[in-house]
Write a protein that holds these residues in place. Structure first.
Motif, PDB file in Angstrom:
ATOM      1  N   VAL A  22       0.850  -1.200   0.000  1.00  0.00           N
ATOM      2  CA  VAL A  22       0.000   0.000   0.000  1.00  0.00           C
ATOM      3  C   VAL A  22       0.885   1.250   0.000  1.00  0.00           C
ATOM      4  O   VAL A  22       0.638   2.201  -0.760  1.00  0.00           O
ATOM      5  CB  VAL A  22      -0.968  -0.002   1.209  1.00  0.00           C
ATOM      6  N   LEU A  23       1.914   1.252   0.826  1.00  0.00           N
ATOM      7  CA  LEU A  23       2.815   2.404   0.904  1.00  0.00           C
ATOM      8  C   LEU A  23       3.531   2.633  -0.437  1.00  0.00           C
ATOM      9  O   LEU A  23       3.593   3.766  -0.929  1.00  0.00           O
ATOM     10  CB  LEU A  23       3.835   2.210   2.030  1.00  0.00           C
ATOM     11  N   ILE A  24       4.047   1.565  -1.029  1.00  0.00           N
ATOM     12  CA  ILE A  24       4.747   1.691  -2.313  1.00  0.00           C
ATOM     13  C   ILE A  24       3.798   2.204  -3.391  1.00  0.00           C
ATOM     14  O   ILE A  24       4.135   3.122  -4.146  1.00  0.00           O
ATOM     15  CB  ILE A  24       5.378   0.346  -2.721  1.00  0.00           C
ATOM     16  N   THR A  25       2.612   1.611  -3.471  1.00  0.00           N
ATOM     17  CA  THR A  25       1.630   2.048  -4.472  1.00  0.00           C
ATOM     18  C   THR A  25       1.262   3.509  -4.258  1.00  0.00           C
ATOM     19  O   THR A  25       1.179   4.294  -5.217  1.00  0.00           O
ATOM     20  CB  THR A  25       0.365   1.164  -4.417  1.00  0.00           C
ATOM     21  N   LEU A  35       6.188   5.710 -12.931  1.00  0.00           N
ATOM     22  CA  LEU A  35       6.926   4.725 -12.139  1.00  0.00           C
ATOM     23  C   LEU A  35       6.233   3.356 -12.124  1.00  0.00           C
ATOM     24  O   LEU A  35       6.876   2.338 -11.864  1.00  0.00           O
ATOM     25  CB  LEU A  35       7.142   5.238 -10.715  1.00  0.00           C
ATOM     26  N   PHE A  36       4.923   3.318 -12.427  1.00  0.00           N
ATOM     27  CA  PHE A  36       4.228   2.032 -12.495  1.00  0.00           C
ATOM     28  C   PHE A  36       4.778   1.155 -13.619  1.00  0.00           C
ATOM     29  O   PHE A  36       4.591  -0.056 -13.603  1.00  0.00           O
ATOM     30  CB  PHE A  36       2.712   2.226 -12.669  1.00  0.00           C
ATOM     31  N   THR A  37       5.439   1.759 -14.610  1.00  0.00           N
ATOM     32  CA  THR A  37       5.990   0.984 -15.725  1.00  0.00           C
ATOM     33  C   THR A  37       7.496   0.768 -15.595  1.00  0.00           C
ATOM     34  O   THR A  37       8.110   0.194 -16.477  1.00  0.00           O
ATOM     35  CB  THR A  37       5.703   1.678 -17.075  1.00  0.00           C
ATOM     36  N   ILE A  41      11.564  -0.352 -10.454  1.00  0.00           N
ATOM     37  CA  ILE A  41      10.602  -0.350  -9.344  1.00  0.00           C
ATOM     38  C   ILE A  41      10.082  -1.772  -9.127  1.00  0.00           C
ATOM     39  O   ILE A  41       9.995  -2.261  -8.001  1.00  0.00           O
ATOM     40  CB  ILE A  41       9.433   0.628  -9.602  1.00  0.00           C
ATOM     41  N   GLY A  42       9.761  -2.444 -10.225  1.00  0.00           N
ATOM     42  CA  GLY A  42       9.288  -3.833 -10.127  1.00  0.00           C
ATOM     43  C   GLY A  42      10.308  -4.745  -9.477  1.00  0.00           C
ATOM     44  O   GLY A  42       9.982  -5.521  -8.571  1.00  0.00           O
ATOM     45  N   PHE A  43      11.567  -4.647  -9.912  1.00  0.00           N
ATOM     46  CA  PHE A  43      12.623  -5.483  -9.331  1.00  0.00           C
ATOM     47  C   PHE A  43      12.862  -5.117  -7.865  1.00  0.00           C
ATOM     48  O   PHE A  43      13.077  -6.004  -7.032  1.00  0.00           O
ATOM     49  CB  PHE A  43      13.930  -5.363 -10.119  1.00  0.00           C
ATOM     50  N   ILE A 107      -2.240   4.980 -16.644  1.00  0.00           N
ATOM     51  CA  ILE A 107      -1.248   3.913 -16.489  1.00  0.00           C
ATOM     52  C   ILE A 107      -1.314   2.961 -17.675  1.00  0.00           C
ATOM     53  O   ILE A 107      -0.275   2.491 -18.169  1.00  0.00           O
ATOM     54  CB  ILE A 107      -1.440   3.166 -15.149  1.00  0.00           C
ATOM     55  N   LYS A 108      -2.513   2.672 -18.156  1.00  0.00           N
ATOM     56  CA  LYS A 108      -2.649   1.804 -19.332  1.00  0.00           C
ATOM     57  C   LYS A 108      -1.931   2.416 -20.532  1.00  0.00           C
ATOM     58  O   LYS A 108      -1.191   1.724 -21.235  1.00  0.00           O
ATOM     59  CB  LYS A 108      -4.121   1.548 -19.664  1.00  0.00           C
ATOM     60  N   GLU A 109      -2.127   3.698 -20.765  1.00  0.00           N
ATOM     61  CA  GLU A 109      -1.454   4.379 -21.885  1.00  0.00           C
ATOM     62  C   GLU A 109       0.059   4.374 -21.704  1.00  0.00           C
ATOM     63  O   GLU A 109       0.807   4.136 -22.659  1.00  0.00           O
ATOM     64  CB  GLU A 109      -1.977   5.814 -22.047  1.00  0.00           C
TER      65      GLU A 109
END
Length: 177
Positions: A22-25, A35-37, A41-43, A107-109
């Motif tokens: 929740v905090l990261i999101t 940053l969602f892409t 961040i994912g790693f 985010i989708k775009e």
């Protein structure tokens, strides 16, 4: 019957994992939707969740005076993972479907742009890129159904990951020590 230490640690660390998510999101959402892409961040998220899982299993194994079986290790991790996923999914459902539904379109775009760029770097054929774009546009990964489906994928991943961790953290029988 689940051992009390397994329940206590699984629930505690599940809440820690969920609140971390929740905090990261929230931070990513607040700072920059791009940053969602971000692969980094994912790693980084995966590394953080791995560290939390290792701390959970080290702590639980220490608290067991006797043998920490494969089943004990897996159950501890799995309880934690399920709770963490549940907290994260509920938060994402609320954020992207009630608080700011427009963010999921943005985010989708951004995801489509990132994916096209990555596929072009690897010289993917135009037909493959177009199909990937079409698939992304048709699937709303942030809808309630999309998030629930994603959580099932996360549970499968966590199950496999949990089996590996449990094999590593289980106590060896005393005859092999």
């Amino acid at each position: 019957m689940i051992h009390e230490t397994i329940k206590k640690n699984g629930i505690t660390f599940g809440i820690i994992t969920g609140l971390t998510s929740v905090l990261i999101t929230t931070l990513i959402y607040s700072i920059d939707l791009n940053l969602f892409t971000s692969p980094w961040i994912g790693f980084s998220n995966l590394a953080l969740y791995f560290i939390i899982a290792v701390v959970l299993l080290v702590k639980t194994k220490k608290e067991f005076k006797d043998t920490f079986t494969f089943k004990d290790a897996f159950t501890t991790y799995f309880i934690s993972a399920l709770i963490g996923i549940a907290i994260s999914v509920v938060f994402n459902i609320i954020l992207f479907n009630f608080i700011d539904p427009a963010a999921k379109d943005t985010i989708k775009e951004l995801t489509i742009k990132f994916m096209v760029s990555a596929m072009e770097k690897f010289n993917a054929p135009a037909a493959t890129i177009n199909k990937a774009i079409k698939d992304l546009k048709e699937n709303d990964q942030f809808s309630i159904i999309g998030l629930l489906k994603g959580s099932l994928s996360n549970i499968v991943f966590c199950t496999i990951f949990g089996l590996i961790l449990a094999a590593f953290f289980k106590s060896k029988p005393s005859s092999q020590e």
